[in-house]
Design an enzyme around this catalytic site. Structure first.
Site, PDB file in Angstrom:
ATOM      1  N   VAL A  96     108.793  -4.106 -39.529  1.00 45.97           N
ATOM      2  CA  VAL A  96     110.155  -3.775 -39.127  1.00 45.97           C
ATOM      3  C   VAL A  96     110.917  -4.984 -38.598  1.00 45.97           C
ATOM      4  O   VAL A  96     112.149  -4.967 -38.531  1.00 45.97           O
ATOM      5  CB  VAL A  96     110.148  -2.628 -38.089  1.00 45.97           C
ATOM      6  CG1 VAL A  96     109.719  -3.126 -36.717  1.00 45.97           C
ATOM      7  CG2 VAL A  96     111.506  -1.948 -38.022  1.00 45.97           C
ATOM      8  N   ALA A 259     101.334  -5.637 -34.154  1.00 44.31           N
ATOM      9  CA  ALA A 259     101.957  -4.480 -34.793  1.00 44.31           C
ATOM     10  C   ALA A 259     102.982  -4.936 -35.817  1.00 44.31           C
ATOM     11  O   ALA A 259     103.732  -5.877 -35.575  1.00 44.31           O
ATOM     12  CB  ALA A 259     102.644  -3.594 -33.754  1.00 44.31           C
ATOM     13  N   ASP A 260     102.989  -4.251 -36.948  1.00 40.96           N
ATOM     14  CA  ASP A 260     104.045  -4.467 -37.928  1.00 40.96           C
ATOM     15  C   ASP A 260     105.206  -3.508 -37.689  1.00 40.96           C
ATOM     16  O   ASP A 260     106.332  -3.803 -38.064  1.00 40.96           O
ATOM     17  CB  ASP A 260     103.492  -4.298 -39.335  1.00 40.96           C
ATOM     18  CG  ASP A 260     102.645  -5.489 -39.733  1.00 40.96           C
ATOM     19  OD1 ASP A 260     103.171  -6.392 -40.395  1.00 40.96           O
ATOM     20  OD2 ASP A 260     101.464  -5.526 -39.360  1.00 40.96           O
ATOM     21  N   ARG A 261     104.915  -2.371 -37.049  1.00 36.22           N
ATOM     22  CA  ARG A 261     105.968  -1.422 -36.714  1.00 36.22           C
ATOM     23  C   ARG A 261     105.449  -0.453 -35.646  1.00 36.22           C
ATOM     24  O   ARG A 261     104.406   0.176 -35.826  1.00 36.22           O
ATOM     25  CB  ARG A 261     106.411  -0.644 -37.955  1.00 36.22           C
ATOM     26  CG  ARG A 261     107.599   0.284 -37.737  1.00 36.22           C
ATOM     27  CD  ARG A 261     107.952   1.040 -39.015  1.00 36.22           C
ATOM     28  NE  ARG A 261     108.371   0.154 -40.103  1.00 36.22           N
ATOM     29  CZ  ARG A 261     109.618   0.047 -40.540  1.00 36.22           C
ATOM     30  NH1 ARG A 261     110.581   0.760 -39.972  1.00 36.22           N
ATOM     31  NH2 ARG A 261     109.914  -0.766 -41.546  1.00 36.22           N
TER      32      ARG A 261
END
Length: 395
Positions: A96, A259-261
């Site tokens: 995100v 975290a990617d999102r």
């Protein structure tokens, strides 16, 4: 701060470290167009949610600086920038940070005052200069953000660790790569580990190899050795045994991941294998910490069920590349071979990420502080990002 640099930038020139060649070779690719940035991101020569956003933003800034925009009016300039950013957004859909950076850049160019200059080159140039300055600010702020995440996360862990050594130190496990190679410097989850180590509070760091792309063995292990942080590499499937057999001996207090999102309730998309580690950590009484800048928090998506999970090609699971090891046991970086590790006729399912439910996460560490779960088992990010919360959620 680490001396490693995944991204080297000066106005008009961007160089990106090819992480597929690590740990044996340091090679920087010059990235001067959005197409080159897209390819670098899609092929995972650059990876990590913050670094992806930075490379995309700066690459378009470089091509703007070098005269790619031929628009003659302000509106045409904004349309051109929008089209390039929309193209870059498709390079990796799960992370995100890229979406948030693009939204910020689009807002920035629309806020430029071009009154009386809408139809001439001076209006175009003002918009381009504003874009470049905003892209450079994303790059600069990321390092400050990472240092704050390291400070907040290390402090929280020491206060809440389920186990410590006699001299107050803790050991941790991390997954994938979340260090200087995934950001502009220091890192998120690995930044917390760096902060623990620099303050003398880290006993040992364990890192998973992180199949199938081996970001842990290729990149995190490389960073840990480079920084002289006491560390051990394990396979992904060894984590349960590590907790069962070594938790007390090594004072393993936490799993720390990036975290990617992170969505509104705290459900977190991260590198495949993260969910399994969260389940194991809960069973063994080990804290599970997500380290993420607020740019990785997606308030538009209410739960993890709304996260689009990228699926990668089968060859990433059935083949592997690496430098050749000679008969003398030495690595020959001048020779690289690709080998098959599975029958090439087998069907493959290769999701790049999984979603860890909020109920398995103990804390989300951001540059603005640490957020812990409420009584309902979800996270409330309203206090650390009130403006975005009011705009998006409206409560």
């Amino acid at each position: 701060m680490s001396g490693l640099q995944a991204i080297r930038y000066s106005r008009g020139k961007l160089e990106v470290l090819d992480q597929l060649k690590l740990p044996h070779e340091h090679h920087y690719d010059e990235v001067s167009t959005s197409e080159e940035a897209f390819d670098s991101i899609k092929s995972m020569r650059v990876r990590g949610a913050p670094a992806i956003a930075i490379v995309a933003a700066l690459a378009h800034g470089v091509e703007l600086h070098n005269g790619s925009c031929k628009a003659s009016t302000a509106d045409e300039t904004i349309s051109y920038i929008d089209s390039r950013l929309d193209y870059l957004k498709q390079s990796r859909p799960t992370a995100v940070d890229l979406t948030n950076a693009i939204t910020h850049l689009k807002t920035t160019v629309r806020a430029v005052d071009v009154s009386g200059k809408e139809k001439d080159a001076s209006g175009r140039d003002a918009i381009i200069n504003a874009y470049i300055a905003a892209a450079e600010e994303i790059f600069q702020k990321d390092t400050e953000t990472n240092l704050l995440i390291g400070e907040h996360g290390s402090k929280w862990l020491l206060q809440n660790a389920p186990t410590k050594s006699a001299d107050g130190k803790v050991s941790v496990l991390t997954h994938c790569n979340t260090g200087s190679l995934a950001t502009s410097g220091h890192g998120t989850a690995l930044g917390i580990i760096r902060s623990l180590h620099s303050a003398g509070n880290l006993h040992h760091a364990f890192c998973t190899e992180t199949r199938p792309y081996n970001q842990g063995s290729r990149l995190t292990a490389f960073e840990l050795v480079y920084e002289k942080i006491p560390s051990t590499l394990i396979t992904d499937s060894m984590a349960g045994a590590l907790f069962a057999l070594k938790k007390a001996e090594k004072n393993i207090a936490a799993v720390i991941v990036g975290a990617d999102r992170v969505v509104r309730n705290g459900d977190t998309a991260n590198k495949i294998g993260t969910y399994s580690l969260a389940v194991l950590a809960r069973y063994h009484g080990v804290k599970f910490i997500v380290a993420a800048p607020t740019t990785s928090i997606d308030l538009h998506t209410e739960t993890g069920a709304g996260i689009k999970i990228e699926e990668r090609k089968s060859e990433e699971l059935t083949q592997i590349s690496g430098a050749v090891v000679g008969k003398d046991g030495k690595v020959d970086i001048s020779r690289t071979e690709r080998v098959a590790t599975a029958h090439q006729g087998i069907d493959v399912w290769n999701p790049a990420f999984d979603v860890t439910p909020a109920e398995l996460i103990d804390a989300v560490v951001t540059e603005r502080g640490v957020v812990v779960k409420g009584n309902d088992g979800s996270f409330d990010f309203k206090d650390i990002m009130p403006e975005r919360w009011a705009t998006i959620v409206g409560e």
